[in-house]
Design a protein around this motif. Structure first.
Motif, PDB file in Angstrom:
ATOM      1  N   VAL A  75       0.857  -1.177   0.000  1.00  0.00           N
ATOM      2  CA  VAL A  75       0.000   0.000   0.000  1.00  0.00           C
ATOM      3  C   VAL A  75       0.899   1.234   0.000  1.00  0.00           C
ATOM      4  O   VAL A  75       1.731   1.404   0.887  1.00  0.00           O
ATOM      5  CB  VAL A  75      -0.935   0.022   1.233  1.00  0.00           C
ATOM      6  CG1 VAL A  75      -1.747   1.310   1.270  1.00  0.00           C
ATOM      7  CG2 VAL A  75      -1.835  -1.203   1.250  1.00  0.00           C
ATOM      8  N   TYR A  76       0.739   2.063  -1.023  1.00  0.00           N
ATOM      9  CA  TYR A  76       1.479   3.315  -1.148  1.00  0.00           C
ATOM     10  C   TYR A  76       0.555   4.452  -0.760  1.00  0.00           C
ATOM     11  O   TYR A  76      -0.563   4.548  -1.280  1.00  0.00           O
ATOM     12  CB  TYR A  76       1.954   3.521  -2.589  1.00  0.00           C
ATOM     13  CG  TYR A  76       3.042   2.574  -3.015  1.00  0.00           C
ATOM     14  CD1 TYR A  76       4.375   2.979  -3.024  1.00  0.00           C
ATOM     15  CD2 TYR A  76       2.753   1.276  -3.415  1.00  0.00           C
ATOM     16  CE1 TYR A  76       5.386   2.118  -3.424  1.00  0.00           C
ATOM     17  CE2 TYR A  76       3.756   0.401  -3.819  1.00  0.00           C
ATOM     18  CZ  TYR A  76       5.062   0.827  -3.816  1.00  0.00           C
ATOM     19  OH  TYR A  76       6.057  -0.032  -4.209  1.00  0.00           O
ATOM     20  N   VAL A  77       1.031   5.314   0.127  1.00  0.00           N
ATOM     21  CA  VAL A  77       0.236   6.448   0.586  1.00  0.00           C
ATOM     22  C   VAL A  77       1.051   7.717   0.411  1.00  0.00           C
ATOM     23  O   VAL A  77       2.196   7.788   0.854  1.00  0.00           O
ATOM     24  CB  VAL A  77      -0.147   6.294   2.079  1.00  0.00           C
ATOM     25  CG1 VAL A  77      -0.882   7.532   2.584  1.00  0.00           C
ATOM     26  CG2 VAL A  77      -0.975   5.039   2.304  1.00  0.00           C
ATOM     27  N   ILE A  78       0.457   8.695  -0.243  1.00  0.00           N
ATOM     28  CA  ILE A  78       1.091  10.009  -0.308  1.00  0.00           C
ATOM     29  C   ILE A  78       0.597  10.817   0.878  1.00  0.00           C
ATOM     30  O   ILE A  78      -0.607  10.966   1.081  1.00  0.00           O
ATOM     31  CB  ILE A  78       0.770  10.730  -1.630  1.00  0.00           C
ATOM     32  CG1 ILE A  78       1.452  10.001  -2.784  1.00  0.00           C
ATOM     33  CG2 ILE A  78       1.212  12.199  -1.558  1.00  0.00           C
ATOM     34  CD1 ILE A  78       1.239  10.638  -4.137  1.00  0.00           C
ATOM     35  N   HIS A  79       1.531  11.281   1.683  1.00  0.00           N
ATOM     36  CA  HIS A  79       1.213  12.109   2.847  1.00  0.00           C
ATOM     37  C   HIS A  79       2.275  13.204   2.907  1.00  0.00           C
ATOM     38  O   HIS A  79       3.386  12.965   3.400  1.00  0.00           O
ATOM     39  CB  HIS A  79       1.222  11.259   4.116  1.00  0.00           C
ATOM     40  CG  HIS A  79       0.513  11.889   5.253  1.00  0.00           C
ATOM     41  ND1 HIS A  79      -0.012  11.163   6.283  1.00  0.00           N
ATOM     42  CD2 HIS A  79       0.213  13.188   5.522  1.00  0.00           C
ATOM     43  CE1 HIS A  79      -0.582  11.973   7.152  1.00  0.00           C
ATOM     44  NE2 HIS A  79      -0.455  13.212   6.698  1.00  0.00           N
ATOM     45  N   THR A  80       1.936  14.355   2.373  1.00  0.00           N
ATOM     46  CA  THR A  80       2.897  15.442   2.203  1.00  0.00           C
ATOM     47  C   THR A  80       3.675  15.737   3.473  1.00  0.00           C
ATOM     48  O   THR A  80       4.896  15.755   3.469  1.00  0.00           O
ATOM     49  CB  THR A  80       2.191  16.713   1.699  1.00  0.00           C
ATOM     50  OG1 THR A  80       1.649  16.433   0.409  1.00  0.00           O
ATOM     51  CG2 THR A  80       3.139  17.892   1.594  1.00  0.00           C
TER      52      THR A  80
END
Length: 145
Positions: A75-80
């Motif tokens: 699972v890839y999550v973008i979280h700035t």
């Protein structure tokens, strides 16, 4: 495995994921979710407050469900810019944290070329928050935007 990709706006987080994720992986990207939920012809990065409320709730639900399947898929999550609370949760989930940062000059150039001017404040806030921290960043070469 959970892979959390951080970095300032326009750093290349989505591009990093495109280069590393497989078709069978799960990718949770707020910008892509907003675009998918917006009407035809919507701007890629400028969305109404109402749409963003819906998207944030959908992201929260997607994250909670995806966490249940980390033993089966990546699972890839973008979280700035994850908060301390979010980082603690990622640590409990044994996430791999990737920071994509090609440098402030490149990021600001990209913002000026293709994003709303108010994003400059977000970039400044991101870099100010990292002052004095170890920069275990993963630089990403610039590309034609």
């Amino acid at each position: 495995m959970l892979i959390v990709v951080t970095g300032p706006p326009a750093a290349g987080k989505s591009s990093w994921i495109k280069a590393h994720a497989k078709a069978t992986d799960i990718v949770i990207d707020l910008d892509l979710m907003a675009l998918a939920m917006a009407g035809p012809g919507a701007d890629h990065h400028a969305h109404s407050d109402v749409l963003m409320r819906v998207v944030h709730r959908a992201r929260f639900a997607a994250l909670n469900e995806a966490y249940q399947h980390l033993d089966k898929v990546d699972v890839y999550v973008i979280h700035t810019q994850p908060s301390a609370k979010a980082l603690a949760k990622y640590k409990r989930l044994e996430a791999r944290i990737i920071t994509v940062d090609p440098g402030r000059e490149i990021v600001m150039g990209r913002i000026k070329a293709m994003r709303q001017p108010e994003m400059e404040r977000v970039v400044t806030r991101w870099y100010n928050a990292r002052r004095g921290q170890s920069h275990g960043a993963m630089p990403q070469a610039s590309r034609a935007w």
